[in-house]
Design an enzyme around this catalytic site. Structure first.
Site, PDB file in Angstrom:
ATOM      1  N   LYS A  45       0.847  -1.193   0.000  1.00 13.56           N
ATOM      2  CA  LYS A  45       0.000   0.000   0.000  1.00 13.56           C
ATOM      3  C   LYS A  45       0.889   1.252   0.000  1.00 13.56           C
ATOM      4  CE  LYS A  45      -3.638   2.666   0.754  1.00 13.56           C
ATOM      5  NZ  LYS A  45      -4.681   2.900  -0.246  1.00 13.56           N
ATOM      6  N   CYS A 139      -3.328   7.856  -8.338  1.00 14.96           N
ATOM      7  CA  CYS A 139      -4.471   8.036  -7.459  1.00 14.96           C
ATOM      8  C   CYS A 139      -5.233   9.317  -7.844  1.00 14.96           C
ATOM      9  CB  CYS A 139      -3.963   8.106  -6.026  1.00 14.96           C
ATOM     10  SG  CYS A 139      -5.287   8.108  -4.846  1.00 14.96           S
ATOM     11  N   LYS A 177       3.516   3.724 -12.130  1.00 15.63           N
ATOM     12  CA  LYS A 177       2.089   3.356 -12.233  1.00 15.63           C
ATOM     13  C   LYS A 177       1.314   4.522 -12.836  1.00 15.63           C
ATOM     14  CE  LYS A 177      -1.749   1.362  -9.673  1.00 15.63           C
ATOM     15  NZ  LYS A 177      -2.139   0.716  -8.418  1.00 15.63           N
ATOM     16  N   CYS A 386     -26.473  -8.651 -33.238  1.00 13.84           N
ATOM     17  CA  CYS A 386     -27.337  -9.795 -32.904  1.00 13.84           C
ATOM     18  C   CYS A 386     -26.564 -10.826 -32.095  1.00 13.84           C
ATOM     19  CB  CYS A 386     -27.920 -10.414 -34.167  1.00 13.84           C
ATOM     20  SG  CYS A 386     -26.684 -10.934 -35.366  1.00 13.84           S
TER      21      CYS A 386
END
Ligand code: FAD
Ligand code: FMN
Ligand code: SF4
Ligand code: SF4
Ligand code: SF4
Lengths: 432, 444
Positions: A45, A139, A177, A386
């Site tokens: 974290k 974030c 990231k 379809c």
């Protein structure tokens, strides 16, 4: 049995399934349990700078959307980075890495966009013996208001700058990231590459409001009558993440840049798809948060079963195989002609294909008095609607019209020759 | 008093009051909101949906299920009730396995239809629990319509007529409204006084008066009604019953199944209701199954349905046959009653095996006997008490598509009228359609 071990940036892990930086990896207790359950690695974290940690809201921090049986399809959160002191996290990381040397342990970091701040935290992280770091430029809520997270990830110059600092002050792999809250993912990826990043990981969460409380007239999750946009993740975001991974994998400038894919990985298949698009491994958050750490077992058995069936001995064997088949629209073969075909034996006569095609598309499905549905080749443009609305999988198929046969809609013979928009006569810019 | 299956003769209290109460709980437990959401999600929202075509009242099923999906069961209820004002009862009693659910594409595909009936109940219960009545009356027309018989057909017609602004007087033989909803439907299909609650809810539309203990044979004549009202709707059901034509039919313990069922429905305390130890039900329709199952639920030890043809010819659906079997009822096929034996009261029944030759049932000569201290006759109801002068067809009042009888100004619908199956939902449809035709002719 297939070999699932992966080596990502030289970091070995017994399987390609890592836990993404998020609550599942928030502390020693969780991470030990995750490793016991079989996860190949974790991205801890996100750590913040030394000093009083951030605080989270004390009301609900998640919102969600569900299918009818409360299957969680999308999750949104307004959680910040770790709200525990840096010191405690570093101690725990050190202990865990020592006890699980065969698992990957990556430190996720988010500190202010100043060289000093990075210079200060990186040596501390290095002492934990973590295998690498991941820079949280993703974030999208809370931290971004303070000039961090996606506020950095949205400015390629900042990405490059911070990445360079990290490469300078830290000697193990640096993963950047990326935030998906941007128009073209290739720019931040190129910036990370230019800053010498060892890899990119993506996606972080997508800005979102999951629902509006129509009694209180406020977005959820609602904190005392107010809400804010939060980061969206889970199965619903996978298509967006896959496109972004593919964009980076096929961009000549970043094609060689390793990718750790994140976003909606829920079963082995999601992982296989990301890896086929070029990812070296995957990271998982929502699936673990929804079902607990045990989900990794299915990911492992499912992936190895499929690899055995396909004859892939290792992850490397199929990595990136689909990336080269992702192309631009302009290169798609306009001479490839298909027609929908309804397999009458499988048809349950619900009429959905008819309603969809008749009301919203090309009026190419006929319905008889006794509810037999059939495709009118002379109208069918092969749009696939379809197929997508039919409740019976495999009931409607797209059949290629073979070379030499006439396309009943255009009256033209299928040439069998590749021909795309760049040379099409209708294209004013067509190359000769 | 000891509770016992084996107590001989016809006895009350074969089971404890608690056991009986449990036995008579809802046949299908009602959905809660989550179950309804999951069940509704299975619907494909078919184009020109087969289920809707199979519903005698043509409820827009995909539409109401979608409204449940959207979290608006009250909107769903309105969709249902617009077509079928007794949608709450129909949700409970319709043999969905031979109507909407039989043709649901998911039944064809997987043998597991969308549970339309239970979803319909979820929607209508939600609305009725709110105590609201979603319809209002049009401005009064000053026209008066007489309805004879307060069963589903009569109530449906009365509601529609009242909604269209007419003043409606319903004449009912009994002292309660509802017809077979109140007196005939199996108790475990209509629990907690649902029939009576539904009538009270329906009456909220206003403009309807029910006059009890009145009817043909009780002070009314068709000519009188025609003179006093602008139109007349007949919905008197089938008040008569067929006879067995077997020796000993007059013995004690032999009675009409519908009377027994009426006792069950009207009992204040089911454990005080007597039932035989050995019960034999003659017949093969819904009434036979209901009488047999409810006997069993009251604690009868042996219950047998004796039907004179084969399983496939049975009026009761396969679902109902299986329901009976699951409760321990024995189904005997190809047998017909020959004689009821016993000294004053029934003790045994002699059955003769049958075969069907050219569609006709004939005895084979071989017989068998069953202990039978109670015998229920469930071999069909007949029209009784209909006014003179109406053309009949097949023993019922002859009507057109919109319920017109051979007499001007007189309409009929439900079980007493020709056409359609004898079902609650058919009665509702016929009442509604006749009301629309009456409205058109009165306003025309
Ligand atoms: C035992 C049993 C079980 C059944 N179970 C089901 C089931 O599960 N599902 C289903 O769909 N259907 C079932 N049915 C059939 C269903 O109940 C009928 O089709 C439906 O009630 C017919 O409605 P109706 O209004 O025509 O007649 P009824 O419901 O019979 O109503 C007729 C009304 O008219 C009154 N009346 C009769 N004669 C006169 C007169 N001369 N003057 C004034 N009033 C009069 C009666 O008292 C009654 O109130 C069952 C029937 C029986 C007998
Ligand atoms: C509650 C929550 C908290 C998160 N916190 C972080 C974080 O601190 N750092 C980070 O890089 N990503 C964070 N994420 C993003 C996840 O790591 C991951 O990128 C995202 O959830 C997409 O993956 P998924 O679809 O498997 O959940 C968080 C996600 C959630 C749901
Ligand atoms: S998941 Fe745990 S922490 Fe979160 S609200 Fe529920 S009990 Fe509280
Ligand atoms: S959608 Fe599929 S199952 Fe439904 S009618 Fe069309 S082909 Fe048949
Ligand atoms: S047939 Fe079944 S799936 Fe189709 S609309 Fe009706 S209930 Fe829904």
């Amino acid at each position: 049995m297939a070999d699932l071990t992966t080596e990502f940036l030289g970091i070995k892990s017994p399987n390609p399934f890592w836990l993404a930086s998020a609550p599942p990896t928030d502390k020693e207790y969780n991470v030990r349990r995750a490793f016991e359950a079989g996860w190949g690695g974790v991205v801890w974290k996100t750590l913040g700078a030394e000093g009083p940690p951030v605080v989270n809201v004390n009301g609900p921090r998640y919102g969600a959307i569900w299918g009818a049986d409360r299957r969680l399809l999308g999750l949104n959160n307004i959680e910040l980075i770790t709200d525990r002191p840096l010191e405690v996290n570093l101690e725990e990381m050190t202990r865990v890495k020592k006890d699980y040397p065969d698992r990957a342990l990556i430190a996720s970091i988010m500190v202010p966009c100043e060289e000093e701040a990075w210079k200060k935290i990186l040596p501390r992280v290095a002492e934990t013996n973590a295998d690498g770091i991941e820079l949280n430029f993703g974030c999208p809520h809370g931290m971004a208001e303070r000039g961090m997270g996606s506020a950095v990830g949205q400015v390629p110059e900042y990405i490059q700058m911070v990445t360079e600092w990290c490469k300078q002050y830290y000697d193990r792999p640096v993963i950047v990231k990326l935030t998906p809250n941007i128009t073209d993912i290739r720019y931040p990826a190129r910036a990370a590459h230019a800053g010498n990043a060892d890899a990119v990981s993506l996606i972080n969460t997508i800005n979102s409001i999951t629902s509006v409380n129509l009694d209180q007239m406020a977005p959820e999750p609602m904190i005392g009558g107010k809400g804010t946009h939060g980061g969206y993740c889970g199965p619903a975001v996978k298509p967006i993440a896959m496109n972004m991974v593919a964009e980076i994998a096929r961009d000549p400038q970043t094609a060689q840049l390793p990718i750790s894919a994140i976003g909606g990985v829920t079963t082995w298949r999601d992982a296989a798809e990301f890896i086929a698009l070029g990812a070296g491994n995957v990271q998982v958050c929502t699936a673990a948060m929804t079902y607990g750490f045990g989900v990794v077992k299915e990911m492992i058995t499912g992936l190895s079963e499929w690899m055995d069936e396909k004859g892939y001995a290792s992850i490397q064997d199929f990595k990136g195989m689909a990336a080269s088949n992702v192309t631009d629209w302009q290169y798609l073969d306009l001479n490839y002609v298909t027609k929908a075909k309804i397999n009458q034996a499988d048809c349950i006569k619900c009429g959905r294909c008819y309603a969809a095609c008749e009301d919203t598309s090309h009026q190419a499905i006929a319905m008889s008095e006794d509810r037999v549905f059939s495709v009118k080749d002379e109208e069918c443009v092969a749009c696939n609607l379809c197929v997508n609305v039919c409740p019976v999988e495999g009931c409607i198929t797209m059949e290629e019209v073979p070379t030499g046969q006439v396309d009943a809609r255009t009256g033209e013979v299928v040439s069998g020759e590749y021909g795309n928009w760049t040379t099409h006569p209708n294209n004013p810019m067509a190359a000769e | 008093m000891a509770h016992s299956h084996q107590a001989s003769g016809i006895q009350a209290g074969r089971l404890t009051a608690d056991d009986i109460a449990t036995n008579f709980e809802d046949l299908h437990h009602p959905f809660d909101a989550h179950e309804a959401a999951v069940a509704a999600d299975r619907c494909y929202f078919c184009f020109d949906a087969p289920c809707m075509q199979a519903c005698p009242t043509s409820i827009d099923i995909p539409q109401f299920i979608r409204e449940i999906q959207g979290g608006q069961p009250t909107a769903a209820a309105k969709t249902i009730l617009e077509q079928n004002i007794l949608g709450g009862m129909c949700a409970r009693v319709c043999p969905t396995e031979t109507l909407c659910e039989e043709v649901c594409v998911r039944e064809t595909a997987e043998g597991k239809p969308v549970e339309i009936g239970r979803l319909q109940r979820f929607a209508t219960d939600t609305l009725m629990e709110k105590g609201v009545h979603p319809f209002t009356r049009d401005a009064t027309t000053g026209k008066k319509v007489a309805v004879v018989g307060a069963g589903p057909a009569g109530l449906s017609a009365a509601h529609r007529l009242a909604m269209k602004g007419h003043d409606v007087v319903v004449f009912e033989h009994k002292s309660k409204a509802g017809g077979l909803n109140e007196f005939g439907i199996a108790a475990y299909k209509s629990t907690n006084e649902f029939a009576a609650r539904e009538v009270a809810w329906l009456m909220q539309i206003g403009g309807i008066t029910i006059e009890y203990d009145k009817g043909f044979g009780k002070g009314l004549t068709l000519d009188g009604l025609k003179a006093d009202y602008d139109a007349v709707f007949l919905s008197i059901g089938l008040a008569g019953v067929n006879t067995l034509r077997a020796a000993g039919e007059d013995k004690d313990g032999v009675r009409d199944a519908v009377d027994f069922i009426e006792d069950v429905r009207q009992a204040d305390e089911l454990s005080a209701l007597p039932v035989g130890r050995n019960v034999v039900v003659i017949g093969g329709g819904m009434t036979a199954v209901d009488a047999a199952v409810q006997s069993k639920l009251l604690g009868a030890e042996n219950v047998t349905i004796a039907y004179r043809r084969g399983r496939d010819a049975m009026g009761a659906s396969r679902f109902e046959q299986d329901l009976a079997a699951s409760k321990g009822v024995k189904l005997m096929f190809n047998v017909m009653p020959r004689e009821i034996l016993g000294n004053g009261a029934s003790a045994e029944i002699e059955l003769e095996y049958t075969q069907v030759v050219d569609g006709r049932v004939t005895g084979t000569g071989e017989t068998t006997r069953l202990a039978a201290d109670q015998v229920f006759k469930a071999i069909g109801q007949t029209l009784e008490g209909a006014p003179q002068g109406l053309a009949l067809v097949g023993g019922k009042i002859q009507v057109s598509d919109t319920g017109r009888t051979s007499v001007d100004g007189v309409w009929a619908g439900g079980d007493c009228a020709s056409g359609g199956e004898d079902l609650t939902v058919t009665a509702v449809a016929e009442g509604r359609d006749a009301a629309m035709d009456i409205h058109a002719s009165l306003m025309g």
